[in-house]
Design an enzyme around this catalytic site. Structure first.
Site, PDB file in Angstrom:
ATOM      1  N   GLY A 145      27.076  39.689 107.984  1.00 15.01           N
ATOM      2  CA  GLY A 145      26.888  40.641 106.896  1.00 15.01           C
ATOM      3  C   GLY A 145      26.254  40.033 105.658  1.00 15.01           C
ATOM      4  NE  ARG A 278      65.149  36.511  88.913  1.00 17.80           N
ATOM      5  CZ  ARG A 278      65.865  37.136  89.830  1.00 17.80           C
ATOM      6  NH1 ARG A 278      66.419  38.306  89.570  1.00 17.80           N
ATOM      7  NH2 ARG A 278      66.037  36.598  91.020  1.00 17.80           N
ATOM      8  CD  GLN A 346      54.932  30.763  93.411  1.00 14.68           C
ATOM      9  OE1 GLN A 346      54.480  31.436  94.331  1.00 14.68           O
ATOM     10  NE2 GLN A 346      55.705  29.719  93.626  1.00 14.68           N
ATOM     11  CB  ILE A 347      55.750  35.099  87.537  1.00 12.22           C
ATOM     12  CG1 ILE A 347      54.894  33.953  86.979  1.00 12.22           C
ATOM     13  CG2 ILE A 347      56.710  35.636  86.472  1.00 12.22           C
ATOM     14  CD1 ILE A 347      53.921  34.344  85.889  1.00 12.22           C
ATOM     15  N   GLY A 349      58.861  35.752  92.155  1.00 14.39           N
ATOM     16  CA  GLY A 349      59.654  35.199  93.256  1.00 14.39           C
ATOM     17  C   GLY A 349      59.531  36.081  94.493  1.00 14.39           C
ATOM     18  CD  GLU A 373      28.923  46.587  96.631  1.00  9.83           C
ATOM     19  OE1 GLU A 373      29.746  47.073  97.430  1.00  9.83           O
ATOM     20  OE2 GLU A 373      27.901  47.172  96.286  1.00  9.83           O
ATOM     21  CD  GLU A 377      32.068  31.853  99.966  1.00  9.47           C
ATOM     22  OE1 GLU A 377      31.916  33.062 100.231  1.00  9.47           O
ATOM     23  OE2 GLU A 377      33.188  31.353  99.727  1.00  9.47           O
TER      24      GLU A 377
END
Ligand SMILES: Cc1cc2nc3c(=O)[nH]c(=O)nc-3n(C[C@H](O)[C@H](O)[C@H](O)COP(=O)(O)OP(=O)(O)OC[C@H]3O[C@@H](n4cnc5c(N)ncnc54)[C@H](O)[C@@H]3O)c2cc1C
Length: 389
Positions: A145, A278, A346-347, A349, A373, A377
């Site tokens: 593609g 948290r 990640q924050i 959890g 689109e 690369e």
């Protein structure tokens, strides 16, 4: 908009686009989010009836056919305006994949603006008027593609007053749901040997097979077995397939990068709220430097991405050649959004990976944005080529 307001005097959107942004934001809050709450985590589209109702509400306030030029019956919104809408409309669970759940329709594939008046009236006008849904665009094949000028093998051979198509296409999103599509096929050698054809849904010899991929996407393999198309299904002249689509392709990259920024911004707002709430090791997550830096890095990346996208759009509206700007914006916008989202998960959890929140769905949504689109690369290649010319 960024989590932290910029100081006065920073570059700002024109007033009319601020109003447009606020209109879209209100529409999302009043109509899209309540509807979305009734759907499953991985829903990929609304059923027909609620979709038609939602689209009618969008049309009432002028959020319709935004990308379609005025002379074709659309709103003819500027590229910057389209960017603003794309960013806001992606702020929902279905993200940039189905912005605003598909409320803001009315846009045929851009190449149709270069089609004959007869083709436009028959195929594109019903989309602008909302009596037909979307059309698909089929470029990619199993042979690749990124470099379609070389990779397209689907052959279209002139046979009297018809063309005969043989070959296949891969990864074509939602193809069988559309009433028709634009299919790029080889009629000669090289880049100037690619032609674009309109293919109706029930054309004999065309078959669709679903390809299993990451959840919530629905790409198909299309097979063409001695498919006979009348010659008036050819768009433009033979060999013009790519040249007719080029300008739109470049502008499309800028708009494409805006949705991921909207998603990542929403995720970052969620991460800020979560970090303040948290408790860990006797304090709040928000007090830990490791977390604070993740938030700060994300804020910086999103500001940079947004400015690159807005600047590319601004230049496009001034009629400048934005091939490089568009690649810079598309590459940085989609990559930055992925990195920000990853940090936000990640924050959170384990909760970041749960269906209860939209984060993991957006993670998949954004993953595809780095390929579609023109992959990252390919955008790098455009930039490097311009630098080294
Ligand atoms: C969910 C989904 C929906 C899609 N929907 C559509 C659709 O509706 N219509 C359609 O036509 N296509 C569609 N595609 C296909 C998509 O456009 C292609 O996947 C994309 O263009 C990349 O092509 P490819 O997968 O063949 O990768 P390849 O072209 O084989 O490239 C493989 C990898 O190599 C990299 N690469 C390529 N060239 C270079 C280079 N010169 N230097 C360094 N790296 C390079 C690429 O960036 C990529 O990472 C869809 C794909 C997905 C996953």
């Amino acid at each position: 908009m960024s989590t932290v307001p910029s100081p006065t005097g920073a570059w700002e959107l024109p007033d009319e686009l601020v109003m447009l942004r606020d209109t879209v934001r209100r529409f999302m809050g009043s109509h899209v989010h309540p509807l979305e709450d009734t759907l499953g985590h991985d829903a990929n589209g609304l059923p027909r009836e609620p979709l038609v109702e939602l689209q009618a509400k969008a049309r009432e306030i002028g959020l319709w056919a935004l990308q379609t030029p005025e002379e074709f019956g659309g709103a003819g919104l500027s590229v910057l305006g389209q960017v603003v809408v794309a960013e806001e409309a992606a702020k929902c669970r279905m993200g940039a994949f189905f912005p605003a759940l598909g409320a803001f329709g009315g846009n045929p594939p851009n190449i149709m603006f270069k089609a004959s008046p007869e083709q436009f009236e028959k195929y594109a006008r019903p989309i602008v008027e909302g009596t037909m849904s979307k059309a698909y665009t089929a470029i990619t094949e199993a042979s690749g593609g990124s470099d379609p000028a070389r990779a397209i093998r689907l052959k279209a051979v002139r046979a009297g007053s018809d063309y005969l198509l043989n070959g296949s296409k891969m990864w074509i999103s939602h193809a069988p749901d559309a009433d028709w599509g634009v299919v790029y096929a080889r009629t000669g050698a090289g880049r100037d040997g690619i032609s674009a054809f309109i293919v109706e849904k029930d054309t004999p010899g065309v078959t669709f097979t679903r390809i299993a991929v990451m959840a919530s996407f629905a790409p198909y393999e299309l097979r063409f077995n001695d498919v006979r198309l009348p010659a008036d299904q050819l768009i433009g002249e033979e060999g013009q397939g790519f040249s007719l689509a080029t300008d739109f392709l470049v502008h499309g990259r800028i708009i494409y990068a805006a949705g991921p920024i909207g998603i990542a911004q929403t995720a970052l707002d969620m991460a800020c709220r979560w970090a303040k709430d948290r408790e860990v090791f006797g304090g709040k997550l928000a007090d830990k430097q490791g977390i604070r830096w993740m938030l700060a890095d994300s804020e910086v990346q999103l500001r940079a991405a947004r400015l690159l996208v807005y600047q590319a759009a601004w230049n496009a509206d001034l009629g400048r050649n934005v091939a490089v700007d568009a690649s810079v914006a598309k590459m940085y916008g989609t990559e930055a959004a992925c990195q920000v989202l990853d940090r936000c998960m990640q924050i959170h959890g384990a909760l970041g990976l749960a269906d209860e929140l939209p984060l993991e769905r957006w993670f998949r949504d954004l993953r595809v944005k780095r390929l579609g689109e023109g992959a990252t690369e390919i955008q790098r290649e455009v930039v490097a080529r311009a630098m080294l010319k």
